[in-house]
Design an enzyme around this catalytic site. Structure first.
Site, PDB file in Angstrom:
ATOM      1  N   CYS A  46      -7.743   9.456 131.310  1.00 30.65           N
ATOM      2  CA  CYS A  46      -8.011  10.923 130.732  1.00 30.65           C
ATOM      3  C   CYS A  46      -8.523  11.986 131.749  1.00 30.65           C
ATOM      4  CB  CYS A  46      -9.228  10.740 129.832  1.00 30.65           C
ATOM      5  SG  CYS A  46      -9.568  12.492 128.834  1.00 30.65           S
TER       6      CYS A  46
ATOM      7  N   CYS B  84     -10.970  14.546 130.747  1.00 29.08           N
ATOM      8  CA  CYS B  84     -12.513  13.855 130.654  1.00 29.08           C
ATOM      9  C   CYS B  84     -13.081  13.939 132.103  1.00 29.08           C
ATOM     10  CB  CYS B  84     -12.343  12.580 130.116  1.00 29.08           C
ATOM     11  SG  CYS B  84     -11.558  12.475 128.414  1.00 29.08           S
ATOM     12  N   ASP B  85     -12.428  13.132 133.088  1.00 33.41           N
ATOM     13  CA  ASP B  85     -12.838  12.753 134.321  1.00 33.41           C
ATOM     14  C   ASP B  85     -12.368  13.584 135.439  1.00 33.41           C
ATOM     15  OD1 ASP B  85     -14.145  10.690 132.855  1.00 33.41           O
ATOM     16  OD2 ASP B  85     -12.481   9.227 133.064  1.00 33.41           O
TER      17      ASP B  85
HETATM   18  P1  FAD Z   1     -12.154   6.738 118.124  1.00 35.22           P
HETATM   19  O1  FAD Z   1     -13.122   7.355 118.849  1.00 35.22           O
HETATM   20  O2  FAD Z   1     -11.095   5.942 118.843  1.00 35.22           O
HETATM   21  O3  FAD Z   1     -12.874   6.186 117.019  1.00 35.22           O
HETATM   22  C1  FAD Z   1     -11.870   5.303 116.078  1.00 35.22           C
HETATM   23  C2  FAD Z   1     -12.976   4.300 115.204  1.00 35.22           C
HETATM   24  O4  FAD Z   1     -12.216   3.698 114.330  1.00 35.22           O
HETATM   25  C3  FAD Z   1     -13.113   3.102 116.338  1.00 35.22           C
HETATM   26  O5  FAD Z   1     -14.867   3.269 116.001  1.00 35.22           O
HETATM   27  C4  FAD Z   1     -12.583   2.020 115.583  1.00 35.22           C
HETATM   28  O6  FAD Z   1     -13.567   0.983 115.678  1.00 35.22           O
HETATM   29  C5  FAD Z   1     -12.376   2.412 114.033  1.00 35.22           C
HETATM   30  N1  FAD Z   1     -11.099   1.703 113.729  1.00 35.22           N
HETATM   31  C6  FAD Z   1     -10.018   1.498 114.194  1.00 35.22           C
HETATM   32  N2  FAD Z   1      -8.969   0.897 113.311  1.00 35.22           N
HETATM   33  C7  FAD Z   1      -9.979   0.568 112.276  1.00 35.22           C
HETATM   34  C8  FAD Z   1      -9.458  -0.216 111.023  1.00 35.22           C
HETATM   35  N3  FAD Z   1      -8.467  -0.692 110.659  1.00 35.22           N
HETATM   36  N4  FAD Z   1     -10.692  -0.422 110.126  1.00 35.22           N
HETATM   37  C9  FAD Z   1     -11.930   0.218 110.187  1.00 35.22           C
HETATM   38  N5  FAD Z   1     -12.274   0.892 111.641  1.00 35.22           N
HETATM   39  C10 FAD Z   1     -11.017   1.152 112.519  1.00 35.22           C
HETATM   40  N6  FAD Z   1     -13.605  12.483 125.447  1.00 35.22           N
HETATM   41  C11 FAD Z   1     -14.251  13.819 125.573  1.00 35.22           C
HETATM   42  O7  FAD Z   1     -14.263  14.687 125.193  1.00 35.22           O
HETATM   43  N7  FAD Z   1     -14.850  13.865 126.802  1.00 35.22           N
HETATM   44  C12 FAD Z   1     -14.947  12.660 127.775  1.00 35.22           C
HETATM   45  O8  FAD Z   1     -15.597  12.946 129.020  1.00 35.22           O
HETATM   46  C13 FAD Z   1     -14.289  11.521 127.541  1.00 35.22           C
HETATM   47  N8  FAD Z   1     -14.506  10.498 128.116  1.00 35.22           N
HETATM   48  C14 FAD Z   1     -13.943   9.409 127.740  1.00 35.22           C
HETATM   49  C15 FAD Z   1     -13.888   8.246 128.496  1.00 35.22           C
HETATM   50  C16 FAD Z   1     -13.429   6.943 128.230  1.00 35.22           C
HETATM   51  C17 FAD Z   1     -13.873   5.726 129.058  1.00 35.22           C
HETATM   52  C18 FAD Z   1     -12.714   6.981 126.979  1.00 35.22           C
HETATM   53  C19 FAD Z   1     -12.044   5.711 126.259  1.00 35.22           C
HETATM   54  C20 FAD Z   1     -12.272   7.916 126.064  1.00 35.22           C
HETATM   55  C21 FAD Z   1     -13.161   9.353 126.686  1.00 35.22           C
HETATM   56  N9  FAD Z   1     -12.925  10.503 125.891  1.00 35.22           N
HETATM   57  C22 FAD Z   1     -13.749  11.553 126.120  1.00 35.22           C
HETATM   58  C23 FAD Z   1     -11.967  10.527 124.641  1.00 35.22           C
HETATM   59  C24 FAD Z   1     -12.737  10.497 123.381  1.00 35.22           C
HETATM   60  O9  FAD Z   1     -13.533   9.252 123.349  1.00 35.22           O
HETATM   61  C25 FAD Z   1     -11.897  10.544 122.165  1.00 35.22           C
HETATM   62  O10 FAD Z   1     -11.005  11.545 122.133  1.00 35.22           O
HETATM   63  C26 FAD Z   1     -12.490  10.460 120.737  1.00 35.22           C
HETATM   64  O11 FAD Z   1     -13.342   9.185 120.799  1.00 35.22           O
HETATM   65  C27 FAD Z   1     -11.553  10.173 119.911  1.00 35.22           C
HETATM   66  O12 FAD Z   1     -12.351  10.180 118.485  1.00 35.22           O
HETATM   67  P2  FAD Z   1     -11.645   9.345 117.263  1.00 35.22           P
HETATM   68  O13 FAD Z   1     -12.577   9.634 116.247  1.00 35.22           O
HETATM   69  O14 FAD Z   1     -10.257  10.247 116.891  1.00 35.22           O
HETATM   70  O15 FAD Z   1     -11.037   8.016 117.609  1.00 35.22           O
END
Ligand code: FAD
Length: 313
Positions: free
Chosen positions: A134, A137-138
């Site tokens: 990303c 992010c980084d």
């Molecule tokens: P997710 O965070 O992916 O959450 C989805 C959730 O759904 C998970 O907890 C998973 O366990 C659950 N899930 C999936 N399938 C199922 C199922 N079938 N049943 C039940 N539960 C399920 N963003 C920033 O803004 N700034 C940053 O600095 C940044 N740094 C990052 C660094 C890293 C290492 C990573 C990996 C990501 C980073 N991001 C950053 C991106 C950010 O984490 C994501 O954009 C954000 O978390 C997306 O949120 P979400 O809720 O859509 O999905």
């Protein structure tokens, strides 16, 4: 019968939980297969969540979110959801991994997406310590420094252009000599002075020390080796959308999807199925940031509240 079922407890799902419960829905359950918080909990530092200053990890950021939601009545079930389907009368059916089902008037799906790994040596070891998927992010952590980007599609090239504004030099490493990105993007990359193209090359290994990545070893197609001394390497070799919960028994999806498996939504996070919303990284054109995932959760929750109100009254 639930007023709303939320699938996924990342920033998108948790915010949907906060807004639905605080907005008056009485019976809301968030189904999360692991600990709530989502993928940001893997990050050792987050600097771009508004209002949060100082050095904090992704885990620190997400820690208070579940408790805040529970205060307004959000229930959390730690279980993997296998499928969301719909009965003829419009009721949604949530099939859980243990075979039990739950019914809901509305559903907000926020199961995220998973960036693919390239598979070179050291990639997992240094993930989050110099290996990133990303740039938004980084990228800032490498301001004024040299970095490498791996990939040849639109995302890789666009992220290389983003990094070229921050970093002194960007090495774009691609295993073929042709890029799959749009001609316009390729042209912009070629015109950018501080992007160096390294084609017909594969990353063999990232090396580093306790502080993180220090370099990248590549094998060029003619068998020669090349090394770059860079502290950061950004990998863009594809993204798997976690959309399996929307797949029906016959292999079709419950709602309209893009060819690459993202859920198609309008600006209110409504899918093609009334009462079904998709939020965060899994939806079309997602910026893949915590702040936007949280925003999506709030938008979808307001829609779900209105939808349920109309159903019940
Ligand atoms: P997710 O965070 O992916 O959450 C989805 C959730 O759904 C998970 O907890 C998973 O366990 C659950 N899930 C999936 N399938 C199922 C199922 N079938 N049943 C039940 N539960 C399920 N963003 C920033 O803004 N700034 C940053 O600095 C940044 N740094 C990052 C660094 C890293 C290492 C990573 C990996 C990501 C980073 N991001 C950053 C991106 C950010 O984490 C994501 O954009 C954000 O978390 C997306 O949120 P979400 O809720 O859509 O999905």
């Amino acid at each position: 019968m639930l007023d709303c079922a939320i699938i996924g407890g990342g920033p998108a799902g948790l915010t949907a939980g906060l807004y639905t419960t605080r907005g008056g829905l009485a019976n809301v359950t968030m189904f999360e297969k692991g600990m709530p918080g989502g993928q940001i909990t893997q990050s050792s530092e987050i600097e771009n969540y508004p209002g949060v200053t100082g050095e904090i990890t992704g885990m620190d950021l997400m820690m208070p979110w579940p408790e805040q939601c529970q205060r307004f009545g959000l229930k959390h079930e730690m279980v993997e959801v296998k499928r969301v389907s719909q009965k003829e009368d419009g009721t949604f059916v949530i099939l859980k991994e243990n075979g039990e089902t739950e019914e809901a008037l509305s559903v907000i799906v926020g199961t995220g997406s998973t960036p693919r790994r390239a598979g070179f040596k050291g990639e997992d070891l240094f993930f989050g310590k110099g290996v990133s998927t990303c740039a938004t992010c980084d990228g800032f952590f490498y301001k004024g420094k040299e970095v490498a980007v791996v990939g040849g599609g639109d995302t890789a090239l666009e992220e290389a252009l983003y990094l070229a504004k921050l970093c002194s030099r960007v090495y774009l490493i691609h295993r073929r000599d042709r890029f799959r990105a749009s001609p316009n993007t390729i042209e912009r990359v070629k015109k950018t002075e501080n992007i160096e193209l390294i084609v017909n090359a594969c990353v063999d290994e990232v090396v580093g020390d306790a502080m993180g990545v220090t370099g990248v070893h590549m094998i060029i197609n003619d068998g020669t080796l090349r090394q770059l001394d860079v502290p950061g390497i950004f990998v863009f070799v594809g993204n798997d959308v976690n959309n399996q919960v929307l797949m029906q028994e016959d292999g079709t999806f419950l709602c309209d999807m893009t060819e690459s498996g993202e859920v198609i939504v309008d600006i209110s996070m409504r899918t093609s199925v009334p009462g079904l919303y998709a939020v965060g990284d899994m939806r079309i054109a997602a910026p893949k940031q915590v702040v936007s995932a949280a925003g999506d959760g709030a938008v979808a929750a307001l829609q779900a509240i209105a939808f349920v109100d109309e159903k019940l009254n």
